[in-house]
Scaffold this motif. Structure first.
Motif, PDB file in Angstrom:
ATOM      1  N   ASP A  53       0.838  -1.255   0.018  1.00 16.97           N
ATOM      2  CA  ASP A  53       0.068  -0.060   0.088  1.00 16.97           C
ATOM      3  C   ASP A  53       0.860   1.105   0.131  1.00 16.97           C
ATOM      4  O   ASP A  53       1.578   1.568   1.120  1.00 16.97           O
ATOM      5  N   THR A  54       1.013   2.113  -1.347  1.00 16.00           N
ATOM      6  CA  THR A  54       1.840   3.096  -1.287  1.00 16.00           C
ATOM      7  C   THR A  54       1.610   4.266  -0.403  1.00 16.00           C
ATOM      8  O   THR A  54       2.497   4.857   0.089  1.00 16.00           O
ATOM      9  N   HIS A  55       0.136   4.371  -0.181  1.00 17.78           N
ATOM     10  CA  HIS A  55      -0.197   5.392   0.784  1.00 17.78           C
ATOM     11  C   HIS A  55       0.300   5.259   2.236  1.00 17.78           C
ATOM     12  O   HIS A  55       0.729   6.287   3.043  1.00 17.78           O
ATOM     13  N   THR A  56       0.326   4.001   2.419  1.00 17.33           N
ATOM     14  CA  THR A  56       0.465   3.565   3.765  1.00 17.33           C
ATOM     15  C   THR A  56       2.104   3.810   4.191  1.00 17.33           C
ATOM     16  O   THR A  56       2.560   4.365   5.126  1.00 17.33           O
ATOM     17  N   LEU A  57       2.893   3.411   3.175  1.00 18.34           N
ATOM     18  CA  LEU A  57       4.332   3.498   3.049  1.00 18.34           C
ATOM     19  C   LEU A  57       4.785   5.030   3.139  1.00 18.34           C
ATOM     20  O   LEU A  57       5.569   5.419   3.991  1.00 18.34           O
ATOM     21  N   ASN A  58       3.927   5.771   2.413  1.00 12.51           N
ATOM     22  CA  ASN A  58       4.232   7.229   2.404  1.00 12.51           C
ATOM     23  C   ASN A  58       4.118   7.720   4.038  1.00 12.51           C
ATOM     24  O   ASN A  58       4.543   8.870   4.123  1.00 12.51           O
ATOM     25  N   GLN A  59       2.955   7.126   4.592  1.00 12.20           N
ATOM     26  CA  GLN A  59       2.570   7.865   5.855  1.00 12.20           C
ATOM     27  C   GLN A  59       3.745   7.415   6.907  1.00 12.20           C
ATOM     28  O   GLN A  59       3.948   8.059   7.663  1.00 12.20           O
ATOM     29  N   ILE A  60       4.024   6.313   6.712  1.00  9.81           N
ATOM     30  CA  ILE A  60       5.105   5.862   7.540  1.00  9.81           C
ATOM     31  C   ILE A  60       6.573   6.768   7.352  1.00  9.81           C
ATOM     32  O   ILE A  60       7.108   6.909   8.572  1.00  9.81           O
ATOM     33  N   ILE A  61       6.837   6.964   6.321  1.00  6.26           N
ATOM     34  CA  ILE A  61       8.012   7.684   6.152  1.00  6.26           C
ATOM     35  C   ILE A  61       7.683   9.068   6.434  1.00  6.26           C
ATOM     36  O   ILE A  61       8.544   9.866   7.074  1.00  6.26           O
ATOM     37  N   SER A  62       6.649   9.887   6.022  1.00  6.37           N
ATOM     38  CA  SER A  62       6.346  11.162   6.474  1.00  6.37           C
ATOM     39  C   SER A  62       6.484  11.413   8.273  1.00  6.37           C
ATOM     40  O   SER A  62       6.939  11.888   8.887  1.00  6.37           O
ATOM     41  N   LYS A  63       5.867  10.219   8.927  1.00  2.00           N
ATOM     42  CA  LYS A  63       5.764  10.258  10.329  1.00  2.00           C
ATOM     43  C   LYS A  63       7.271   9.978  10.879  1.00  2.00           C
ATOM     44  O   LYS A  63       7.344  10.561  11.915  1.00  2.00           O
ATOM     45  N   HIS A  64       7.660   9.363  10.353  1.00  2.00           N
ATOM     46  CA  HIS A  64       9.256   9.088  10.706  1.00  2.00           C
ATOM     47  C   HIS A  64      10.048  10.389  10.711  1.00  2.00           C
ATOM     48  O   HIS A  64      10.689  10.692  11.714  1.00  2.00           O
ATOM     49  N   PHE A  65      10.034  11.204   9.772  1.00  2.00           N
ATOM     50  CA  PHE A  65      10.578  12.562   9.586  1.00  2.00           C
ATOM     51  C   PHE A  65      10.105  13.260  10.678  1.00  2.00           C
ATOM     52  O   PHE A  65      10.861  13.998  11.546  1.00  2.00           O
ATOM     53  N   TYR A  66       8.600  13.402  10.795  1.00  2.00           N
ATOM     54  CA  TYR A  66       8.171  14.421  12.023  1.00  2.00           C
ATOM     55  C   TYR A  66       8.644  13.927  13.443  1.00  2.00           C
ATOM     56  O   TYR A  66       9.022  14.627  14.301  1.00  2.00           O
ATOM     57  N   ARG A  67       8.548  12.585  13.761  1.00  2.00           N
ATOM     58  CA  ARG A  67       8.922  11.981  15.151  1.00  2.00           C
ATOM     59  C   ARG A  67      10.390  12.153  15.236  1.00  2.00           C
ATOM     60  O   ARG A  67      10.790  12.315  16.324  1.00  2.00           O
ATOM     61  N   GLU A  68      11.086  12.425  14.028  1.00  2.00           N
ATOM     62  CA  GLU A  68      12.809  12.685  14.485  1.00  2.00           C
ATOM     63  C   GLU A  68      12.983  14.119  14.601  1.00  2.00           C
ATOM     64  O   GLU A  68      14.183  14.655  14.577  1.00  2.00           O
ATOM     65  N   GLY A  69      11.889  14.622  14.501  1.00  2.00           N
ATOM     66  CA  GLY A  69      12.109  16.365  14.329  1.00  2.00           C
ATOM     67  C   GLY A  69      12.776  17.214  13.301  1.00  2.00           C
ATOM     68  O   GLY A  69      12.906  18.318  13.312  1.00  2.00           O
ATOM     69  N   LEU A  70      12.589  16.227  12.150  1.00  2.00           N
ATOM     70  CA  LEU A  70      12.973  16.799  10.607  1.00  2.00           C
ATOM     71  C   LEU A  70      11.524  17.451   9.995  1.00  2.00           C
ATOM     72  O   LEU A  70      11.262  16.965   9.056  1.00  2.00           O
ATOM     73  N   PHE A  71      11.039  18.373  10.633  1.00  2.00           N
ATOM     74  CA  PHE A  71       9.836  18.982  10.152  1.00  2.00           C
ATOM     75  C   PHE A  71       9.956  19.556   8.865  1.00  2.00           C
ATOM     76  O   PHE A  71       9.043  19.398   8.021  1.00  2.00           O
ATOM     77  N   ASP A  72      10.782  20.223   8.394  1.00  2.00           N
ATOM     78  CA  ASP A  72      11.117  20.714   6.788  1.00  2.00           C
ATOM     79  C   ASP A  72      11.086  19.680   6.071  1.00  2.00           C
ATOM     80  O   ASP A  72      10.488  19.693   5.225  1.00  2.00           O
ATOM     81  N   VAL A  73      11.844  18.500   6.378  1.00  2.00           N
ATOM     82  CA  VAL A  73      12.080  17.499   5.452  1.00  2.00           C
ATOM     83  C   VAL A  73      10.613  16.735   5.268  1.00  2.00           C
ATOM     84  O   VAL A  73      10.112  16.482   4.300  1.00  2.00           O
ATOM     85  N   GLY A  74       9.960  16.611   6.477  1.00  2.00           N
ATOM     86  CA  GLY A  74       8.599  15.994   6.346  1.00  2.00           C
ATOM     87  C   GLY A  74       7.702  16.675   5.481  1.00  2.00           C
ATOM     88  O   GLY A  74       6.895  16.303   4.847  1.00  2.00           O
ATOM     89  N   ASP A  75       7.581  18.294   5.617  1.00  2.00           N
ATOM     90  CA  ASP A  75       6.709  18.884   5.252  1.00  2.00           C
ATOM     91  C   ASP A  75       6.828  19.052   3.643  1.00  2.00           C
ATOM     92  O   ASP A  75       6.031  18.986   2.550  1.00  2.00           O
ATOM     93  N   HIS A  76       8.234  18.846   3.224  1.00  2.00           N
ATOM     94  CA  HIS A  76       8.640  18.814   1.837  1.00  2.00           C
ATOM     95  C   HIS A  76       8.246  17.450   1.397  1.00  2.00           C
ATOM     96  O   HIS A  76       7.753  17.560  -0.027  1.00  2.00           O
TER      97      HIS A  76
END
Length: 380
Positions: free
Chosen positions: A107-130
């Motif tokens: 599920d590509t959508h689920t995978l993208n959410q996992i990656i996005s959440k990883h950026f946010y939980r690591e404090g990489l907010f600019d990377v996550g937003d992009h």
């Protein structure tokens, strides 16, 4: 074992390189000295002395000091362990990891959410937003970002020794934290108590202790007594028997505990699922590649691992039973069955061993005959 072999090979290369460099430096210094002597003779040449003779003498001395065979020998001493180290790296770090890849639906959508959440939980907010903007899913960014933004605001404040945001969060979620049996509220108030104590205001410190620490007296009596004893060392706590309470590492541990409890209330694991998956993948990748290379030579495919791989306790989040006969993990449709001899097999394996029409089969791990009807499902 594998890391020790690589480390030993690397240490040998380093040792040989240092020895080679030392020998080379020694030869260069001798060459420089001979050149300086020759230049001195040429500058102070007496009448009748030919400079060519000086140069010829210099050449003879240079060949004596550093013959070509000696320089080649120094380089060869380094090349041997260096080549061996390269072979070891190629053996244990196969660069072609694509062999371990298998086509499967995801599920590509689920995978993208996992990656996005990883950026946010690591404090990489600019990377996550992009990343989210590139995906064209900006509406999901706020939902994933907001809680972790609050967490990092508290952590950043703690770096400046400001506990107010964390204390406010703890007060708001005190009931939930109590239900999870967390003592983070006590730890935060204890750190604030020591911070006030260091400022030298004994009245303010006592008032804070009565207000926020007294509710924990019945459950953490020894800890509260230790904090109260610190009042006797106000202004010189760093010279007291309790000076360990002032170590900077205490703030770091408190920040990690806050992060852990914050993720727990969100229903999230402390470690990012993506980072755990990558760490586990890196650990099992050499074994998978080894099996893949063997099966390629035999012109066979590998839909599942032929043997279970132990990932270690840090990757064991819930019990998993792998049937010793089929090598498949147990499922709801294929549960583990406890045989009378004490061995455990999956249900489908027992059905396979009784396919000839009889209920009795011989256990593959002991000489006993087992009645399939007497096997009972095992619950972990």
């Amino acid at each position: 074992m594998r890391l020790s072999i690589i480390r030993d090979a690397f240490d040998l290369v380093t040792k040989t390189q240092n020895l080679s460099s030392s020998k080379t430096d020694e030869v260069i210094d001798q060459i420089g000295l001979e050149i300086e002597i020759a230049l001195g003779k040429m500058h102070n040449t007496e009448p009748g002395v030919d400079c060519k003779d000086v140069l010829n003498e210099l050449m003879r001395n240079l060949l004596r000091i550093a013959p070509l065979s000696q320089m080649e020998g120094i380089q060869n001493e380094l090349n041997v362990p260096l080549c061996e180290y390269k072979k070891i790296l190629e053996k244990y770090f196969n660069p072609d990891i694509s062999k371990a890849y298998r086509n499967f639906d995801i599920d590509t959508h689920t995978l993208n959410q996992i990656i996005s959440k990883h950026f946010y939980r690591e404090g990489l907010f600019d990377v996550g937003d992009h990343f989210v903007s590139v995906l064209g899913e900006p509406e999901s960014a706020a939902i994933m970002k907001s809680p972790f933004l609050e967490m990092y605001q508290m952590l950043e404040a703690m770096k400046d020794r400001n506990l107010e945001p964390a204390l406010n969060w703890a007060a708001t979620n005190s009931d939930k934290l109590a239900q999870s049996k967390s003592d983070i509220v006590l730890k935060l108030h204890s750190m604030q108590f020591l911070k006030i104590l260091q400022n030298g205001s004994i009245v303010e410190t006592i008032d804070y202790g009565r207000t926020y620490l007294s509710p924990f007296t019945s459950t953490h009596k020894d800890h509260i007594q230790m904090l109260m004893a610190c009042l006797m060392w106000i202004g010189k706590l760093d010279q007291s028997p309790y000076k360990a309470l002032l170590l900077p590492s205490n703030w770091e541990r408190l920040a990690e505990e806050l992060k852990r409890q914050f993720c727990n209330l969100l229903g999230e694991s402390y470690n990012s699922p993506l980072s755990v998956t990558l760490a586990a993948g890196v650990q099992v990748l050499p074994t998978i590649l080894k099996f893949t290379n063997i099966l390629v030579k035999k012109r066979q495919s590998m839909n599942h691992l032929p043997v279970p791989i132990d990932l270690g306790c840090e990757f064991q989040f819930h019990p998993i039973f792998v049937c010793p006969v089929s090598k498949y993990p147990a499922t709801e449709d294929n549960p583990p069955m406890f045989a009378a001899c004490g061995d455990v097999f999956c249900k489908q394996s027992i059905l396979m061993m009784t396919r000839n029409g009889t209920r009795v089969f011989q256990c593959p791990y002991c000489p006993l005959d087992i009645d399939a009807a007497e096997c009972r499902q095992l619950h972990f």
